[in-house]
Design a protein around this motif. Structure first.
Motif, PDB file in Angstrom:
ATOM      1  N   ASN A  24       0.806  -1.222   0.000  1.00  0.00           N
ATOM      2  CA  ASN A  24       0.000   0.000   0.000  1.00  0.00           C
ATOM      3  C   ASN A  24       0.837   1.270   0.000  1.00  0.00           C
ATOM      4  O   ASN A  24       0.314   2.357   0.208  1.00  0.00           O
ATOM      5  N   LEU A  25       2.160   1.117  -0.194  1.00  0.00           N
ATOM      6  CA  LEU A  25       3.040   2.279  -0.184  1.00  0.00           C
ATOM      7  C   LEU A  25       3.339   2.744  -1.597  1.00  0.00           C
ATOM      8  O   LEU A  25       3.391   1.953  -2.539  1.00  0.00           O
ATOM      9  N   SER A  26       3.565   4.045  -1.732  1.00  0.00           N
ATOM     10  CA  SER A  26       3.950   4.589  -3.033  1.00  0.00           C
ATOM     11  C   SER A  26       5.397   4.220  -3.330  1.00  0.00           C
ATOM     12  O   SER A  26       6.138   3.767  -2.448  1.00  0.00           O
ATOM     13  N   LYS A  27       5.823   4.438  -4.561  1.00  0.00           N
ATOM     14  CA  LYS A  27       7.203   4.149  -4.950  1.00  0.00           C
ATOM     15  C   LYS A  27       8.184   4.923  -4.080  1.00  0.00           C
ATOM     16  O   LYS A  27       9.230   4.410  -3.675  1.00  0.00           O
ATOM     17  N   GLU A  28       7.860   6.169  -3.755  1.00  0.00           N
ATOM     18  CA  GLU A  28       8.742   7.015  -2.966  1.00  0.00           C
ATOM     19  C   GLU A  28       8.819   6.554  -1.512  1.00  0.00           C
ATOM     20  O   GLU A  28       9.810   6.752  -0.833  1.00  0.00           O
ATOM     21  N   GLU A  29       7.751   5.926  -1.009  1.00  0.00           N
ATOM     22  CA  GLU A  29       7.695   5.532   0.394  1.00  0.00           C
ATOM     23  C   GLU A  29       8.304   4.160   0.650  1.00  0.00           C
ATOM     24  O   GLU A  29       8.706   3.856   1.754  1.00  0.00           O
ATOM     25  N   ASP A  60      14.956   2.210 -12.359  1.00  0.00           N
ATOM     26  CA  ASP A  60      14.128   2.092 -13.560  1.00  0.00           C
ATOM     27  C   ASP A  60      14.609   0.964 -14.468  1.00  0.00           C
ATOM     28  O   ASP A  60      14.146   0.836 -15.604  1.00  0.00           O
ATOM     29  N   ASN A  61      15.530   0.152 -13.965  1.00  0.00           N
ATOM     30  CA  ASN A  61      16.138  -0.904 -14.775  1.00  0.00           C
ATOM     31  C   ASN A  61      15.791  -2.288 -14.250  1.00  0.00           C
ATOM     32  O   ASN A  61      15.515  -2.469 -13.057  1.00  0.00           O
ATOM     33  N   LEU A 134      14.865  -8.988 -11.996  1.00  0.00           N
ATOM     34  CA  LEU A 134      14.099  -8.239 -11.001  1.00  0.00           C
ATOM     35  C   LEU A 134      13.640  -6.934 -11.635  1.00  0.00           C
ATOM     36  O   LEU A 134      14.445  -6.042 -11.926  1.00  0.00           O
ATOM     37  N   TYR A 135      12.348  -6.822 -11.842  1.00  0.00           N
ATOM     38  CA  TYR A 135      11.796  -5.661 -12.533  1.00  0.00           C
ATOM     39  C   TYR A 135      11.635  -4.483 -11.573  1.00  0.00           C
ATOM     40  O   TYR A 135      11.556  -4.662 -10.355  1.00  0.00           O
ATOM     41  N   PRO A 136      11.586  -3.265 -12.109  1.00  0.00           N
ATOM     42  CA  PRO A 136      11.388  -2.093 -11.262  1.00  0.00           C
ATOM     43  C   PRO A 136      10.152  -2.244 -10.374  1.00  0.00           C
ATOM     44  O   PRO A 136       9.113  -2.746 -10.818  1.00  0.00           O
ATOM     45  N   GLN A 137      10.299  -1.857  -9.109  1.00  0.00           N
ATOM     46  CA  GLN A 137       9.277  -1.890  -8.070  1.00  0.00           C
ATOM     47  C   GLN A 137       8.976  -3.293  -7.543  1.00  0.00           C
ATOM     48  O   GLN A 137       8.102  -3.454  -6.691  1.00  0.00           O
ATOM     49  N   ASP A 138       9.725  -4.298  -8.026  1.00  0.00           N
ATOM     50  CA  ASP A 138       9.618  -5.630  -7.434  1.00  0.00           C
ATOM     51  C   ASP A 138      10.626  -5.768  -6.292  1.00  0.00           C
ATOM     52  O   ASP A 138      11.552  -4.965  -6.167  1.00  0.00           O
ATOM     53  N   THR A 139      10.461  -6.798  -5.470  1.00  0.00           N
ATOM     54  CA  THR A 139      11.380  -7.021  -4.361  1.00  0.00           C
ATOM     55  C   THR A 139      12.019  -8.399  -4.467  1.00  0.00           C
ATOM     56  O   THR A 139      11.457  -9.326  -5.071  1.00  0.00           O
TER      57      THR A 139
END
Length: 490
Positions: A24-29, A60-61, A134-139
């Motif tokens: 539930n967090l934004s990319k920045e958070e 972004d990579n 590992l795609y952007p915003q994945d963990t």
């Protein structure tokens, strides 16, 4: 490094034992997360443990590898990057040269071993093949087993006569920018660190004859002759601890902030404790201290002091109380300039050090009872810098007064100090004279708000101060950055 003992880590640290709620967090958070379970053997000066890292791909990579700094390997025998200059070696190592290192024992994910390499010029980088894209915003979550042998050295990491300093001890994620991980070497000049804010949960077991000072909020449990400390620290740039069997402790609460002062030589502890509160009060005009704890501790340390989020070290050999106060103020101002507003300390050391020294000078205007003033400090600094530049320039014909330089570009510690601390401070002092106090405070407040929990560059500094002041300050700053300003003639 020989392994002398085997121990059972308290509890079970499995990758499935925690869930980092990021959905539930934004990319920045969203932040990376470190969970450590550690055991310190006081007899062997050996720290062993495991670290679970949840790496959030904020880039972004698409990534196939993850890089981590191994700063502890700078203390190895034969390391190319020295942790102290030749001039400070005897002070750092009063019992003779001593060495330590970090050993990576395993890297795994979901109970599967991962391929990894300890590389870099100085075995200073851990490179982990994550075995997937590992795609952007994945963990991606992985576990590192490691051990750290401490050197007998009065430094950020090491043991001395009075304290055991556990700073920069663990594998920490390299920052990814401009298409690559930043992997700069340790350097004896300045603070060779660069990291993003993250969340930490650290459990450390140690002998009950020791007292622990640390970043974050502690919870202690007695277990026979051991203490198990569980520490949580959120949104911090790194994490550090100090152990000692000599600590006295003073504590109080200031506007919801729990303050701890650990000391063993300070005969004016009440006054030192008051200084901590005064710095918090003074810097509120730039932005609130965003954490629930703040710890100051004396330590065996080769330099005057060292800053970490929620924790600062003050050297126990400073000599006089005026100097002691000044170091406390400087290191605490770093909580704003480096701790909250971050920067690449290797590439732009002046950005946090110059601003912190400027902020420190203003402390004496806010509290005139210390019988100093910023005007006196700036005047003395100008004279000192001009004398240094003249003498140093005579010896080094190609001496550059440019400030935007990496640490390894400074030939000596003196050169680094004068160009990053002294000249950096005077750059901000000159700007304050030009803008006036009210507008300067507005600039600092805006800079803090813009880059809180982020990393600022010199370009970011220019843009923030220009917008807040309503003036185009690009030429002003660049003339200082590039060495075009001649002090004494501005």
């Amino acid at each position: 490094m020989k392994k002398w003992i085997i121990f059972t880590i308290v509890g079970v640290l499995a990758l499935g034992t925690f869930v980092f709620c990021a959905n539930n967090l934004s990319k920045e958070e969203r932040l990376c997360f470190y969970k450590q379970t550690l055991f310190f053997n006081e007899q062997l000066n050996l720290l062993e443990g495991k670290e679970v890292v949840e790496f959030y791909n904020y880039t972004d990579n698409i990534l196939n590898e993850v890089y981590l700094h191994l700063y502890a390997n700078a203390f190895r025998e034969g390391a190319a990057a020295k942790v102290v200059s030749l001039a400070n070696t005897e002070k750092a190592c009063p019992n003779g040269k001593s060495y330590g290192d970090i050993e990576i024992e395993s890297v795994s994910s979901n109970n599967e071993y991962l391929s990894y390499e300890v590389g870099g010029v100085d075995q200073n980088i851990l490179i982990i093949d994550i075995g997937q894209e590992l795609y952007p915003q994945d963990t991606f979550t992985f576990e590192i087993g490691f051990s750290v042998q401490l050197a007998n050295i009065n430094h950020r990491l090491g043991y001395g006569e009075n304290t055991i300093n556990l700073c920069n001890y663990y594998p920490i994620l390299c920052v990814y920018e401009n298409g690559a991980f930043v992997t700069d070497l340790y350097d004896s000049n300045g603070d060779p660190f660069y990291s993003k804010v993250a969340n930490y949960e650290v459990s450390i077991t140690y002998s009950n004859n020791l007292t622990l000072a640390s970043s974050g909020k502690q919870s202690l449990v007695q277990d026979d002759d051991k203490i198990i400390a569980t520490i949580k620290a959120n949104k911090v740039r790194d994490f550090a601890m100090v152990l000692s069997n000599k600590f006295n402790c003073k504590t109080d609460n200031y506007k919801g902030i729990d303050i701890y002062y650990y000391y063993y030589t300070d005969t004016k502890a009440e006054q030192s404790f008051e200084v901590i509160k005064q710095v918090l009060a003074m810097n509120e005009k730039y932005g609130a201290y965003p954490y629930g704890t703040l710890t100051v501790c004396e330590a065996n340390f080769v330099h005057g002091g060292m800053e970490y989020p929620n924790l600062v070290l003050i050297a126990d050999n400073l000599g006089d109380f005026d100097t002691y106060v000044n170091v406390i103020v400087h290191e605490l101002c770093h909580q704003w300039w480096y701790g909250v507003v971050g920067n690449n300390q290797y590439a732009y050391g002046f950005l946090d050090e110059g601003l912190t020294d400027f902020n420190t000078a203003l402390f004496y205007d806010a509290y005139p009872a210390y019988n100093h003033s910023s005007k006196e400090i700036f005047n003395n600094a100008t004279k000192s810098y001009c004398n240094f530049a003249k003498v140093y320039g005579d010896v080094v014909p190609d001496f550059s007064t440019a400030m935007v330089r990496p640490l390894n570009d400074f030939a000596t510690e003196n050169e680094y100090v004068y160009l990053s601390y002294v000249k950096g401070m005077l750059m901000f002092a000159s700007l304050k004279d030009m803008l006036g106090e009210s507008k300067m405070n507005k600039c600092l407040k805006y800079f803090y708000e813009c880059y809180k929990f982020k990393e600022a560059t010199p370009t970011d500094l220019i843009e923030a101060f220009s917008k807040a002041s309503g003036k185009n300050l690009e030429s002003y700053f660049n003339s200082w950055f590039n060495g075009e300003v001649v002090l004494g003639e501005f």
